[in-house]
Scaffold this active site. Structure first.
Site: not given
Ligand code: NAG
Ligand code: NAG
Ligand code: NAG
Ligand code: NAG
Ligand code: NAG
Ligand code: NAG
Ligand code: NAG
Ligand code: NAG
Ligand code: NAG
Ligand code: NAG
Ligand code: NAG
Length: 847
Positions: A543, A538, A657
């Site tokens: 990470f 996807l 983030d």
């Protein structure tokens, strides 16, 4: 004007204008428009006719209450299509008609009126319209709002039933007071289930320093909710706070205007003030074919207002329930012991500050000495009524109270701040699970006898995080099948993380019930994703790559496989597991489980078929799908998810983030915040932290975070502002605009030229929304102010977004990276050296 016009998204502006003209034209001819959902001068309705809203949920007309022994007729609004008569609003509640001769019509003066067979006016909207009768009409909206509109004046709303509520509080309705007009919108009960006439109970927001919800009986308080802390009412016992976390909104401008509203995807949901004087939240159950009661206020006898009198505290599970607070004794023992607690308790030992005062006013010396007063801390309390506000911070709050002899107690809540009480304390309750610490002033002598329990200054502690971590650990362990060395290390790390999260050693409250987080087997996940095949990939999350999978039961999932290369993998995984497993919100992506086997670490999430926001926003083909209303909805949803993170009742979570690629969209294009790998959990008394490892994404990072590593709620707000501006413009912040300006600089230029609305993505721009677009640009600019303190907090942003006609502060110049930093969106796993204003730093980025 027809409010339901939805423009085909890919039509040109010219076509839209034609549509508008057509619609406008057709509406000047009353015949075409007098459908089933409106009343005009020439189309009144009689007793056997009704008005149905477009969606078919609400109906307006005449009714007789079921089981009523009389045959009286009332004009009102009820839910259509369900077998149980449920009336949400009544017009002529105190002037019913005794036969079927009633007519609802527009009168000569343009008002909506209810008349009987002899043409007597029983009820009227009573607006001073002074327009011709053929210039107004009445429209029943899908929300259940009945509106009287002026058809000449752009459909100006002259009157609406939502501004004249009766017994029901429906989604999108506002209750509260208007500081300017002194208008006060409250609910009023029916007299009885069969009698819709005005009852004795009212309910609404009381404009105290800290607004709260009250129920009155003939103006005498019966129940109160406790102050609103930005998320929930803190005086509701062991409330399922999700009731309020989902779409519930309370705004207060400190000038007497307080208002409360909520949204629910379903309209078959409401709050109602019943004739028994209690508020019920009900939603329709299709399977039970009946109304399901969610909550009832008041819910226990202890909730009855001031049940235990002054300085008395109510304990729901004890007999007798009323107790005097330590240091206080019943005012009249005979009455108290007979179970009449209304007279309350009195102080046993006078306060030192009072004695001192008496001594100095008597002119005598000496006797006023003695040790200073202190505080008795009562945990998990419903705080008394009439708190006053102090601007003191948590450390200074007790001192401020101690310094003023009339201050009898203080409490601190992160969402509210420092609360002080002067004089007698009324309506306290001791909760089992929720509630906050209340510190009551006592003479030193009273404190000595309970030396250990009394404290002068309280240290807030984090209990929930501890429980969360334990539960995750237990859950993961429970599902563990084969012992593996890696797992033991992860358990160790989890313990370490738990320790980090718990600053105190308060015994964990067992109220927190976490869903057990399943541990998946690696093989199952591998099979479900077809061995992590490229076809199923996807995207690249923080990470590691994310794959689409399908469990044997058919459930679709998204699997994030942490890349082995990233050294931080395990810790970030634990971080994410701990943080996200305790979060449940419509605008946060849900974690379904985890997997730790050998080198493999995977996280399993709910699958979001529409992928991420950036995939729509910046794709020339797909961006048209996001029309302006959808974009607005996305902005609001992101805010709600973020507010939940920032204002969760005990923990504060800074995402760190936020960016368009971390906002996922569900099938209805509702946004969900994802990727908590970098989230930082704050302890209750922390507002700001500093890190040496700056992680995040350039372009979205606030200057103080990028340059000094300082992060706080306000650094998330900065990222939010960037996302807002990207949503409005459909352009990446990193993209170069004309004259080599980055997006923020470009927006600032447009703003100064008075051209803010022209920022809007051309494919969604619509003149009707010009004001709204300009407002959103302004909010975006306020969020990206250079100085963190100049940025609003998230609840203010929501308030700005959802309130019309507000005067927003004028933005100053936003932070504009002077060197080309922002285009260096470091979205891939790399470490790069960047310099901003000659400050050099190494950015370790996870993406
Ligand atoms: C109400 O109006 C309808 C249509 O105009 C008519 O058929 C009906 O008889 C009227 N009913 C009453 C009670 O007047
Ligand atoms: C009407 O009366 C019946 C029989 O007493 C009862 O079951 C029903 O709940 C009542 N309906 C309402 C709306 O009060
Ligand atoms: C309705 O009330 C009026 C007086 O208000 C009375 O004259 C009339 O007879 C009543 N009608 C019925 C059906 O009771
Ligand atoms: C109605 O409005 C007119 C014009 O604004 C004003 O002169 C008049 O006094 C108003 N009447 C009432 C009853 O408020
Ligand atoms: C309203 O009525 C007046 C006079 O009766 C008429 O001149 C005017 O055209 C009508 N307006 C509309 C919109 O029908
Ligand atoms: C409402 O209050 C009034 C005055 O206190 C009382 O007379 C009346 O009986 C009450 N009505 C109900 C339905 O309780
Ligand atoms: C609406 O309310 C129902 C019933 O409480 C709840 O299950 C649902 O999640 C709510 N929906 C939204 C969108 O808030
Ligand atoms: C306490 O209350 C009882 C009953 O109301 C009353 O008779 C008595 O005088 C009261 N005692 C005092 C000390 O006020
Ligand atoms: C309780 O005491 C108060 C004050 O003395 C009195 O007014 C009230 O009637 C008493 N209530 C009961 C239930 O005895
Ligand atoms: C202080 O003086 C007031 C009135 O002079 C009196 O009511 C109060 O009880 C006194 N307090 C103490 C602690 O002596
Ligand atoms: C103490 O608090 C009361 C109530 O808020 C206030 O009126 C008074 O001015 C305060 N006194 C001092 C010395 O600040």
């Amino acid at each position: 004007m027809e409010p339901v016009m939805v423009f085909p998204v890919n039509t040109s502006r010219r076509f839209v204008v034609v549509l508008l003209l057509l619609a406008a034209f057709s509406c000047f001819s009353p015949r075409l428009c007098s459908g089933e959902d409106r009343i005009t001068f020439s189309t009144p309705i009689n007793d056997s006719e009704t008005l149905l809203c477009k969606s078919g949920i609400f109906r307006f007309g005449f009714f007789t209450p079921v089981n009523s022994t009389t045959r009286l007729r009332y004009a009102g609004i009820w839910y259509d299509k369900i077998p149980i008569q449920t009336v949400v609003w009544v017009a002529n509640k105190d002037t019913p008609i005794n036969d079927t001769s009633g007519v609802i019509s527009i009168s000569d003066d343009g008002n909506l009126v209810v008349t009987d067979g002899r043409n007597r006016r029983l009820w009227s909207t009573n607006v001073n319209v002074t327009v011709a009768s053929n210039a107004t009409w009445v429209h029943l909206m899908d929300t259940g709002n009945l509106m009287l509109q002026d058809n000449r004046n752009n459909g100006e709303i002259l009157w609406e039933s939502f501004k004249h509520p009766y017994n029901s509080f429906l989604p999108r309705m506002n209750l509260g007071t208007d500081g300017r007009t002194k208008e006060n919108l409250r609910l009023t009960s029916w007299r009885s289930d069969q009698d819709p006439s005005t009852g004795n109970y009212t309910a609404g927001l009381a404009p105290y320093t800290f607004p709260e919800l009250l129920i009155w009986k003939n103006t005498v308080p019966q129940w109160r909710s406790g102050p609103w802390n930005g998320q929930v009412f803190i005086g509701l016992p062991d409330m399922d706070s999700l009731l309020f976390l989902d779409g519930f909104n309370l705004n207060s401008d400190n000038q007497g205007t307080v208002s409360m509203s909520y949204t629910n995807g379903s309209f078959m949901y409401h709050f109602n003030l019943d004739p028994d004087g209690a508020i019920y939240q009900r939603d329709w159950s299709t399977s039970m074919r009946g109304w399901r009661i969610g909550v009832r206020f008041p819910s226990t006898p202890c909730d009855a207002y001031a049940r235990c009198g002054q300085y008395g505290s109510c304990h729901p599970r004890e007999d007798p329930p009323c107790k005097c607070v330590k240091g206080f004794v019943p005012r009249n023992n005979t009455e108290w012991n007979a179970g009449n607690w209304s007279n309350g308790c009195v102080r046993r030992a006078p306060l030192q500050c009072e004695r001192q005062r008496n001594v100095s006013s008597n002119g005598g010396g000496g006797g006023g000495g003695g040790k200073r007063d202190g505080f008795l801390k009562l945990q998990k309390m419903k705080v008394p009524i009439s708190a006053e506000q102090s601007l003191a911070n948590e450390q200074n709050c007790p001192k401020v109270c101690l310094d003023n002899c009339s201050c009898t107690a203080y409490a601190y809540d992160r969402g509210i701040g420092c609360m002080l009480w002067n004089g007698n304390l009324l309506d306290m309750q001791s909760f089992l699970g929720s509630g906050i610490d209340l510190n009551i002033r006592l003479a030193h002598s009273e404190l000595q006898t309970h030396g250990k329990r009394a404290i002068m200054i309280t240290a807030p502690v984090v209990g929930v995080a501890f429980v969360a971590a334990v539960c995750v650990l237990l859950a993961c362990r429970k599902f563990k099948k084969r012992p593996e060395p890696q797992k033991d290390r992860s358990a160790e790390l989890l313990f370490k993380r738990m320790e980090e999260l718990t600053s105190g050693n308060e015994s964990a409250s067992n109220q927190v019930k976490l869903k057990e987080l399943p541990l998946f087997e690696f093989q199952v996940l591998a099979t479900s994703t077809d061995n992590f095949s490229l076809r199923n990939k996807l995207g690249q999350g923080g990470f590691g790559p994310v794959y689409k999978g399908k469990l044997p039961e058919g459930q679709e999932i998204a699997v994030k496989r942490l890349s082995r290369a990233s050294g931080q993998g395990l810790e970030e995984l634990m971080n994410e597991v701990v943080v996200i497993s305790k979060l449940q919100h419509r605008n946060l992506v849900k974690l379904l489980g985890c997997c730790i086997e050998g080198e493999e670490r995977l996280l399993v999430y709910e699958y979001m078929p529409k992928k991420s926001l950036d995939a729509y926003l910046f794709d020339p083909l797909k961006q048209k799908i996001l029309d302006w209303k959808t974009r607005l909805n996305i902005m609001e949803g992101i805010c709600r998810g973020l507010l939940y993170l920032h204002r969760d009742s005990r923990l504060k979570i800074i995402h760190r983030d936020l960016k368009a690629s971390n906002i996922l969209l569900d099938e209805n294009l509702n946004p969900k915040i994802s990727d908590f790998g970098l989230a930082r959990v704050f302890r209750a008394n922390e507002d700001e932290a500093n890190t040496r490892r700056v992680v995040g994404t350039y372009g979205y990072m606030s200057p103080e975070y990028a340059m000094e590593g300082i992060f706080s709620e306000k650094s998330d707000v900065f990222s939010l502002g960037v996302i807002f501006l990207e949503i409005i413009s459909g352009r990446r912040n990193s993209h170069k605009e004309e004259n080599n300006l980055n997006l923020l600089a470009y927006v600032w230029k447009l703003w100064n030229e008075g051209e803010a609305a022209s920022l809007a993505d051309r494919v969604v721009f619509d003149e009707r929304f010009e004001k709204e677009i300009t407002k959103c640009v302004q909010i975006g600019l306020l969020c990206v102010q250079e100085v963190a303190n100049d940025r609003p907090n998230v609840s203010t942003v929501i308030w700005m977004l959802t309130t019309e006609n507000t005067n927003l502060p004028e933005p100053k110049q936003p932070f504009i990276a002077k060197r080309g930093v922002s285009e260096a969106e470091s979205s891939d796993q790399s470490s790069q050296k960047v310099s901003i204003n000659d400050v050099s730093l190494t950015a370790v980025t996870g993406r």
